[in-house]
Design an enzyme around this catalytic site. Structure first.
Site, PDB file in Angstrom:
ATOM      1  N   GLY A 113      11.263 -27.267 -40.684  1.00  0.00           N
ATOM      2  CA  GLY A 113      10.781 -25.923 -40.377  1.00  0.00           C
ATOM      3  C   GLY A 113      11.789 -24.802 -40.525  1.00  0.00           C
ATOM      4  N   CYS A 231      19.219 -29.347 -52.405  1.00  0.00           N
ATOM      5  CA  CYS A 231      20.564 -29.406 -51.827  1.00  0.00           C
ATOM      6  C   CYS A 231      21.358 -30.487 -52.534  1.00  0.00           C
ATOM      7  CB  CYS A 231      20.505 -29.628 -50.314  1.00  0.00           C
ATOM      8  SG  CYS A 231      19.636 -31.122 -49.796  1.00  0.00           S
TER       9      CYS A 231
END
Length: 460
Positions: A113, A231
């Site tokens: 989130g 990432c």
């Protein structure tokens, strides 16, 4: 730190003379960050009231560094949802997707989130955020974080992307795909990730990313924007995936995101030689105070259709008795709702943004803001409803100073005593706040506040 040998060999080929500086970054300490929730406060106010030393993150307007040995999650401000703990580089994707209030936004791989809560804040309670994660357990954590933030105009789903594409064809103005990846950029933050790395996993994730982007392309309206991020340092998962996407979806083009002096360009030679790959962003840990990240901002060609292609969902209005109970509760605190958005399902009330009729065919954990439950002769408010309010939204809210030990005791589920008011305190439902920021509900009875803080959220 033990890094995989084949990973190091590839990084040496990628970086050349920069490789020693890159390798040295793994000997440096990681950076800790938090992002201010602009649904509840602004960065300037937070900097004034911060209970521990903070320093601005220069490329994130509402981001701050904090030091090692500081535990922001222990402070009542964290429970009030005024900041979210997030690695500094990981704040970048949501900050570079230009979301405006009133838009329809999709976070396709949203758990836990960090990016979805920022997108919700950027919407400022207008429009719609669909936050999805294929894992139902991770979607539960996603829902909790959105509730803590105070976001209400959300649909939290748990579906594979291709299933959502059937429900939302060309529906969204903006889409964020923070894709599952090999995680190479997180080795310093979480050394265990390095232990799972392999060349086969890189190949696997590159294929998965392309499938996800295919579904995202189908859900974006003409003229809309899609931000892809990972990432990882892997060219196959970054420039390679973007090159594949642009070849298969020629209606898309790369845009130039908002820059920063520490960002590095994408590398055309790592993606088939396309010069427009320079518009991508790479974040290197030896160039910036953060972990590794890659971003690509894409626009879909064409113009938005003038007509809606999806029929809006019919609302399930509360009955006369239920509406009266809810009105009585709201009037006691002087709060207001948009009654056009109020729905009643299974004895519970929700504040629901406009959704297409087709959402009935998907799995979702929450549609809109859960307001509370109708009991015999009364309405009991929910924790998410409390988090969507502030002290100014509820008449007679209980404001506890940040240093008042009662705030922490409230979060542990204890009854609070107010001898300074005694029996003169007005009985009834109270919004309990730390300063002006809501924590949850309590019920005042003759100077004693009975704790209604959600049991599953209580401190141990």
């Amino acid at each position: 730190m033990n890094l995989p040998e084949k990973f190091l060999e590839r990084m040496k080929r990628q970086l050349g003379e920069e490789f020693p500086a890159f390798l040295n970054s793994y000997e440096q300490k990681r950076h800790f960050g938090l992002r201010v929730n602009t649904l509840k406060t602004d960065p300037e106010e937070f900097e004034r009231i911060a209970p521990f030393p903070v320093r601005k993150i220069p490329w994130i307007s509402n981001g701050f560094f904090y030091g090692e040995g500081v535990y922001p999650a222990r402070h009542p401000y964290y429970a009030a949802g005024i900041y979210y703990l997030q690695e500094p580089s990981a704040m970048t994707p949501a900050s570079r997707l230009p979301v405006e209030p009133g838009e329809r936004v999709l976070d396709l791989c949203a758990a836990p989130g960090g990016k979805a809560t920022e997108l919700a804040a950027r919407l400022q309670g207008q429009g719609l955020l669909v936050a999805n994660d294929i894992s139902s357990s991770r979607a539960k954590a996603l829902l909790r974080n959105l509730e803590l933030t105070g976001a209400g105009n959300c649909l939290v789903t748990s579906e594979p992307p291709h299933q959502l594409a059937r429900v939302f064809p060309e529906y969204f103005d903006k889409i964020l795909v923070d894709a599952p990846c090999s995680g190479e950029g997180m080795f310093r933050k979480d050394p265990d990730v390095a232990g799972t790395w392999s060349e086969e996993r890189v190949e696997y994730f590159a294929g998965q990313q392309r499938n996800i982007l295919t579904s995202a392309a189908e859900m974006l309206r003409p003229g809309g924007m899609l931000l892809y991020s990972t990432c990882t340092f892997s060219p196959d998962e970054n420039e390679g995936t973007i090159t594949w996407f642009l070849e298969h979806f020629p209606e898309f083009s790369l845009e130039e995101p908002e820059g920063y002096e520490g960002f590095s360009e994408g590398r055309p030679e790592w993606g088939g030689g396309r010069r427009d790959l320079k518009r991508c962003i790479r974040i290197w840990p030896h160039h910036m105070e953060g972990e590794g990240h890659f971003l690509a901002l894409l626009r879909k060609g064409g113009e938005k259709n003038g007509e809606e292609i999806l029929r809006p969902q019919k609302r399930q209005r509360p009955g006369r008795e239920e509406k009266k109970l809810l009105e009585t509760f709201l009037n006691a605190g002087g709060a207001r709702l948009n009654w056009e958005q109020v729905e009643e399902r299974g004895g519970r009330a929700y504040l629901v943004p406009e959704l297409p009729e087709s959402v009935k065919g998907i799995r979702f954990l929450r549609s809109g803001l859960y307001l509370g439950e109708f009991k015999k002769g009364r309405f009991e408010p929910s924790q998410p409803f409390a988090m969507s309010l502030g002290a100014e939204d509820w008449r007679g809210a209980v404001r506890l100073p940040a240093e008042d030990g009662r705030a922490d005791r409230y979060l542990r589920g204890e009854t609070l005593l107010f001898p300074e008011t005694g029996k003169t305190a007005e009985n009834g439902w109270k919004l309990v706040c730390v300063e002006k920021f809501s924590l949850g509900w309590g019920k005042m009875v003759n100077g004693a506040l009975k704790n209604k803080y959600l049991c599953s959220w209580r401190k141990k």
